[in-house]
Design an enzyme around this catalytic site. Structure first.
Site, PDB file in Angstrom:
ATOM      1  N   CYS A  27      40.762  32.430  50.302  1.00 41.37           N
ATOM      2  CA  CYS A  27      41.549  31.493  49.494  1.00 41.37           C
ATOM      3  C   CYS A  27      42.144  32.137  48.246  1.00 41.37           C
ATOM      4  CB  CYS A  27      40.682  30.291  49.113  1.00 41.37           C
ATOM      5  SG  CYS A  27      40.274  29.265  50.539  1.00 41.37           S
ATOM      6  N   HIS A  58      31.036  33.546  46.763  1.00 39.65           N
ATOM      7  CA  HIS A  58      31.625  32.540  47.661  1.00 39.65           C
ATOM      8  C   HIS A  58      30.702  31.322  47.758  1.00 39.65           C
ATOM      9  CE1 HIS A  58      35.036  34.767  49.009  1.00 39.65           C
ATOM     10  NE2 HIS A  58      34.383  35.643  49.748  1.00 39.65           N
TER      11      HIS A  58
HETATM   12  P1  PAP Z   1      38.046  37.340  50.745  1.00 44.19           P
HETATM   13  O1  PAP Z   1      37.501  35.956  50.769  1.00 44.19           O
HETATM   14  O2  PAP Z   1      37.641  38.160  51.938  1.00 44.19           O
HETATM   15  O3  PAP Z   1      37.822  38.046  49.455  1.00 44.19           O
HETATM   16  P2  PAP Z   1      40.624  36.542  49.881  1.00 44.19           P
HETATM   17  O4  PAP Z   1      41.063  37.564  48.922  1.00 44.19           O
HETATM   18  O5  PAP Z   1      40.069  35.278  49.348  1.00 44.19           O
HETATM   19  O6  PAP Z   1      39.626  37.188  50.924  1.00 44.19           O
HETATM   20  O7  PAP Z   1      41.826  36.118  50.813  1.00 44.19           O
HETATM   21  C1  PAP Z   1      42.704  37.038  51.376  1.00 44.19           C
HETATM   22  C2  PAP Z   1      44.091  36.400  51.268  1.00 44.19           C
HETATM   23  O8  PAP Z   1      44.577  36.587  49.944  1.00 44.19           O
HETATM   24  C3  PAP Z   1      45.073  37.078  52.210  1.00 44.19           C
HETATM   25  O9  PAP Z   1      45.958  36.047  52.617  1.00 44.19           O
HETATM   26  P3  PAP Z   1      46.852  36.140  53.936  1.00 44.19           P
HETATM   27  O10 PAP Z   1      45.967  36.537  55.054  1.00 44.19           O
HETATM   28  O11 PAP Z   1      47.420  34.765  54.108  1.00 44.19           O
HETATM   29  O12 PAP Z   1      47.895  37.145  53.658  1.00 44.19           O
HETATM   30  C4  PAP Z   1      45.722  38.085  51.290  1.00 44.19           C
HETATM   31  O13 PAP Z   1      46.993  38.536  51.715  1.00 44.19           O
HETATM   32  C5  PAP Z   1      45.823  37.289  49.991  1.00 44.19           C
HETATM   33  N1  PAP Z   1      45.949  38.159  48.828  1.00 44.19           N
HETATM   34  C6  PAP Z   1      45.208  39.261  48.525  1.00 44.19           C
HETATM   35  N2  PAP Z   1      45.643  39.805  47.382  1.00 44.19           N
HETATM   36  C7  PAP Z   1      46.659  39.047  46.944  1.00 44.19           C
HETATM   37  C8  PAP Z   1      47.536  39.113  45.815  1.00 44.19           C
HETATM   38  N3  PAP Z   1      47.424  40.091  44.910  1.00 44.19           N
HETATM   39  N4  PAP Z   1      48.480  38.166  45.684  1.00 44.19           N
HETATM   40  C9  PAP Z   1      48.603  37.168  46.588  1.00 44.19           C
HETATM   41  N5  PAP Z   1      47.827  37.058  47.682  1.00 44.19           N
HETATM   42  C10 PAP Z   1      46.855  37.988  47.867  1.00 44.19           C
END
Ligand code: PAP
Length: 338
Positions: free
Chosen positions: A88, A151
């Site tokens: 998220c 989380h």
């Molecule tokens: P996690 O729970 O494993 O840490 P998390 O970072 O919450 O994951 O979610 C990953 C999503 O955040 C990805 O979305 P998508 O699959 O729809 O592309 C990822 O691309 C997005 N994300 C990561 N870094 C950024 C950023 N700097 N700006 C915007 N979206 C991001």
């Protein structure tokens, strides 16, 4: 439990630089009887068995962490916890919060910024990992202010509120499902989208049900807006600079006039932007951790909202929307405040 006095703010140090040697996993067997008596479920991504603990499906290996967090977490008044349901916006919010809090020690436009060489997750200790394996001393050893990530739903960290500040991020569950599917496909390429979708609708996903996770923090922000900042991924996408200012204000670290003039907010936004982070070597190579054999670049896939239209039929989308709306009914919460 006594809370130590607040220390002057210097900003968190990158956890990945602490070089602390993990202590032996002394408490591996902790709570084993309690855990084996909890209802269990498997998940389509197949990596982790889940256990139903206090209404939430937690990865089994993190149930001891949930119990230990509830019993032993000692908040400091200048602690900050970044909390989220997986997929998220955690990585982004970790980066933004770290860059904002650490800006005195690490100017965001500087060429030695920790986020240029560490994945955002490496800059913050992950509470589950520390409280699961008898590594709480690593947290104790950190200087204040500490910046941590979890989380866990609020009941597992309720001892932290109102002792410290929490920043929570939520996201349209339809995009969360899509993100989750792409992420776990990096481990299991044949994983059907439908199975991830169905498990989300059933509420049986890691840390789920997602609606109860969101509501736990939503209720907390209504009760204590000074202690829990509630953000939406979609709002951050629309106005990252406005939300970095909001974040800094919430943390008691508003940008000064000279900082505004120097463009510090824009530097933080740029440093943490999807395009910038995705291109860095630290985010392209390696794996997330030994427990999650997924390449680090899987955290940076698309970075946009609304990708669900490319994966769900209108019927699937309405079904999930309806389930979520029903669960949220009467709470005052909606995912689309924009
Ligand atoms: P996690 O729970 O494993 O840490 P998390 O970072 O919450 O994951 O979610 C990953 C999503 O955040 C990805 O979305 P998508 O699959 O729809 O592309 C990822 O691309 C997005 N994300 C990561 N870094 C950024 C950023 N700097 N700006 C915007 N979206 C991001």
């Amino acid at each position: 439990m006594s809370t130590p006095p607040c220390s002057p703010k210097r900003g968190p140090i990158p956890f990945g630089d602490t070089n602390l040697v993990p202590s032996p996993e002394q408490r591996k067997e902790e709570h084993a009887d309690l855990i084996s008596a909890l209802p269990s479920a498997s998940v389509p991504e197949g990596l982790r068995k889940l256990r139903l603990y206090q209404g939430f499906w937690l990865p089994e290996l993190f149930v001891p962490a949930a119990i230990n967090l509830q019993q032993r977490f000692e908040p400091r008044c200048d602690d900050v916890i970044v909390a989220s349901f997986p997929k998220c916006g955690t990585t982004w919010l970790n980066a933004l919060t770290f860059a904002t809090m650490a800006r005195a020690a690490y100017p965001p436009a500087g060429d030695d910024h920790p986020l240029l060489r560490l994945n955002p997750h490496q800059c913050l200790p992950f509470l589950e990992s520390l409280f699961q394996g008898g590594r709480e001393a690593e947290l104790e050893a950190l200087p204040s202010p500490r910046l941590m990530n979890t989380h866990m739903p609020l009941p597992m960290v309720s001892g932290a509120v109102p002792g410290c500040r929490v920043v929570y991020i939520c996201r349209d569950p339809k995009d969360m499902v899509v993100s989750r599917w792409h992420f776990f496909r990096r481990h299991r390429p044949e994983l059907p989208f439908k199975s991830i979708f169905e498990s989300t609708c059933d509420g049986v996903t890691s840390y789920g049900p997602v609606w109860d996770h969101v509501l736990s923090y939503w209720r907390a922000t209504i009760a204590r807006p000074d202690k829990v900042l509630f953000l939406r991924y979609e709002e951050l996408l629309c106005d990252p600079a406005g939300h970095v200012r909001r974040l800094a204000g919430f943390l008691g670290m508003s940008f000064s006039a000279p900082e505004e003039e120097a463009g510090t907010v824009d530097s933080i936004v740029q440093l943490c932007s999807f395009g910038h982070l995705k291109g860095l070597e630290a985010n392209k190579i390696g794996h997330l951790n030994p427990l999650l054999p997924i390449p680090r670049d899987a955290l940076f896939r698309n970075g946009a909202s609304g990708d669900w239209v490319n994966h769900m039929t209108p019927e699937m989308a309405s079904r999930l929307d309806d389930i979520v709306a029903e669960k949220m009914r009467g709470t005052g919460f909606t995912f689309s405040e924009l």
